[in-house]
Scaffold this active site. Structure first.
Site: not given
Ligand code: ATP
Length: 643
Positions: A325, A330, A345, A416
């Protein structure tokens, strides 16, 4: 259709806060809407004239609108401004002044929705000499043909300030109510006005108390009934006006399925207008045909958060795909022929800001057309090590010196997933197949374009080891993916799980604050946080997130916090106030960073207020500077190895 009809609906919607009522009003409007204008009606109801993914801005300032009102009513700019100050809203000003104005009344004609949308859509296209006058002319034409109520909403739409509280979910439900068969048991017939309603206490049409016992009553309204015993019986829905079943649970499932179908079409098209237009033109079966299009952004799939690998294995099954991650942003990469488009995103088009990404994609990904899902991660060009998102976020908004920025703050494309390939959607394919496909078509180059680091495993120990390796490699955690699931845009459906270490929240004291601007001018809106350091308090951050706007929302509001803090204000300078340490708040954050800004030497990254601790904690019980130092070192353990 006349704009007047729409203005009436806006007024009606403004009178209620109840979601069901709003849904009903909107669904009635959609039923009446003609097919050539339904798309625009959906946009207008959400306060816009372009689809949500379209980046065009109307670009009309309040000052220009004042010129228009002057032009149309003959009232001086000064008087318009005075009234604006009094009423607080230029829409209301336009309504007031057109009421008393003979000029507008004499020339007014029946304003159509097409005319309003058509004129407003011209505004962003205008550039160069004479733009201001042409803009004023285009809007004046609308206002001089408006009734007072119409003028109010034309102005609010033009200023992009129309807020009548229609959430996307409400609009989606309204589309479903308008075009799908009614389900007996979910919808009932009002005995008095005979209208069909969902199970609300009062009839949404006439306000009469609803008798929801007699679901059979719905039959007296409609004749074409589909009787079902399972979801499989749902066929040829366009032929039926209502659905009935003896199984109450099934009735609810059918209703949820309808909502899901619309939501799915919306997630793919990002345009409820298009979904509704298809329904009106081609019926319910068209919803399944709404597809993704290269070049139109799609809401990316999201992950739910779990705490441990064990929980993730339970939720996703074994084996699963574990991906690094990454802490970047995104990016959805669309390619058709020679054209590459990049979306964030939030569906913003950022193609221009990342020319090197466009080039790499063209050269290193095979295929005539595709949509890839990826994370762009910044790295230090000297050391090659990853940088946090914060450091590269400036590239997203950048308009100038793009080439230089690309050299100073390079990004690595981490691919990914894939949603579309060579003319076909591949979203329905399983995660395992989609991963194989990207492995086949991408030729990776280290630090430029790669596939995310991954393993496929069902072994908890092996996955734990991979998690540890990920943290040591400086990434945020893992995204764990069910190998047998399709891609579900825009939704946290449980196909993906994220795990990352969370740091313990801190209890901190508020020692200062700043008043907000505009509407928030009377409340404090950002707050200085401090930890205990001997007998003193040392600042370690500033927070404005996690505090709510409205009473109805869970948690403390800006007004409540302001009232709590006011008695402790010791001095004021401009909008800033110093506050005697008295109020303790629990604060979550992503990370602790070293910082010269605050005397503690540390700053919280992305702090958010989790709750008030006034009831159970005194300032003397707040966390100390050594707690902050300790967490800083702990978190560094897994990050330091790579940085
Ligand atoms: P959410 O996206 O669940 O609403 P958030 O904005 O707080 O929560 P994070 O907790 O940082 O985001 O985690 C989700 C994000 O991680 C995804 O939206 C994507 O942008 C990112 N990400 C990083 N690596 C990957 C991966 N290998 N597969 C999918 N997403 C990934």
């Amino acid at each position: 259709m006349l704009y007047k009809d729409l203005a009436e609906v806006y007024e009606e919607l403004g009178k209620t806060t109840k979601r069901l009522e709003k849904t009903y009003i909107l669904s009635e409007l959609l039923k009446k809407a003609q097919k050539d204008i339904i798309k625009e009606i959906i946009y207008l109801m959400q306060g816009r004239v372009f689809p949500p993914w379209d980046e065009r801005k109307i670009g009309m300032s309040s000052m220009l609108v004042i010129k228009v009102i002057k032009n149309v009513t003959g009232v001086s700019e000064n008087d318009i401004k005075k009234l604006w100050k009094k009423l607080g809203d230029l829409g209301e000003v336009a309504k007031e002044l057109t009421k008393t104005n003979k000029q507008t009344k004499l020339s007014s004609q029946n304003l159509t929705i097409q005319k309003v949308v058509g004129n407003i859509r011209k505004l962003p296209e205008l550039t160069g000499e004479g733009t201001v006058n042409r803009k004023v002319g285009i809007v004046s034409e609308l206002l001089s043909n408006s009734s007072p109520i119409e003028a109010k909403y034309v102005v609010k739409t033009i200023l992009e300030e129309l807020r009548i509280g229609i959430a996307e979910g409400t609009m989606r439900d309204a589309v479903t109510w308008a075009f799908y068969p009614k389900i007996a048991g979910i919808f009932f017939r009002c005995e008095k006005c005979k209208q069909i309603n969902p199970a609300a206490d009062k009839c949404l049409s006439c306000g009469n108390e609803m008798n929801t016992k007699f679901k059979e009553e719905i039959e007296k309204h409609f004749t074409n009934c589909l009787e079902i015993v399972s979801l499989e019986d749902l066929k040829n829905l366009d032929k039926y006006e209502f659905i009935k079943t003896k199984d109450e649970k099934l009735a609810r499932e059918v209703y949820n399925k309808f909502l899901d179908d619309i939501q799915h079409a919306y997630d793919l098209s990002n345009d409820l207008g298009v979904v509704a237009e298809n329904l009106k033109l081609h019926g319910i079966k068209s919803v399944a045909e709404v597809g993704i299009e290269v070049g139109t952004p799609i809401n990316p799939m999201l992950a739910i958060k779990l705490e441990t690998i064990g929980e993730a294995l339970e939720a996703l099954g074994r084996p699963l795909l574990a991906d690094y991650k990454l802490d970047g942003f995104r990016c959805s990469i669309h390619k058709k022929g020679d054209k590459v488009t990049l979306f964030t995103r939030r569906l913003e088009n950022v193609t221009k800001q990342f020319p090197e990404v466009v080039k790499l994609v063209k050269e290193h990904v095979k295929g005539d057309s595709f949509i890839l899902d990826s994370e762009l991660v910044g790295y230090d060009p000297k050391t090659g090590k990853y940088k946090p998102f914060q450091d590269i976020s400036q590239r997203i908004k950048r308009k100038y010196s793009i080439e230089r920025m690309a050299k100073e703050l390079p990004v690595e494309i981490n691919i990914f997933d894939i949603l579309y390939y060579n003319g076909e959607s591949v979203m329905e394919k399983l995660q395992s197949e989609r991963r194989k496909l990207i492995e086949k078509i991408v030729t990776p180059i280290k630090r430029r374009i790669v596939l995310t680091e991954k393993i496929i495993s069902g072994d908890e120990k092996e996955l734990e080891k991979f998690y540890d390796q990920a943290l040591k490699a400086g990434v945020e955690g893992l995204i764990l993916k069910n190998l047998n699931k399709e891609y579900s845009p825009g939704r946290k459906v449980g196909g993906w799980v994220k795990i990352k270490p969370t740091l313990e929240p801190l209890d901190l004291v508020i020692t200062g604050a700043t008043y907000g601007e505009g509407k928030r001018a009377r409340a404090l809106s950002s707050f200085i946080l401090a930890c205990r350091s001997g007998n003193k308090f040392s600042r370690c951050g500033m927070v404005g997130t996690g505090i709510k706007e409205k009473e109805e929302e869970k948690g403390v509001t800006f007004t409540q916090l302001t009232n709590l803090l006011k008695p402790y204000i010791t001095s004021e300078k401009g909008r800033h106030v110093d506050i005697k340490p008295a109020i303790v708040v629990e604060v979550g954050y992503e990370e602790i960073q070293k910082s010269p800004t605050y005397e503690s030497g540390y700053a919280l990254r992305f702090p958010r207020v989790l709750r008030l601790r006034t009831e159970d904690k005194k300032p003397s019980q707040a966390n100390t500077l050594s707690d902050v130092e300790h967490i800083y070192k702990e978190q560094k353990k897994f990050k330091s190895k790579i940085k």
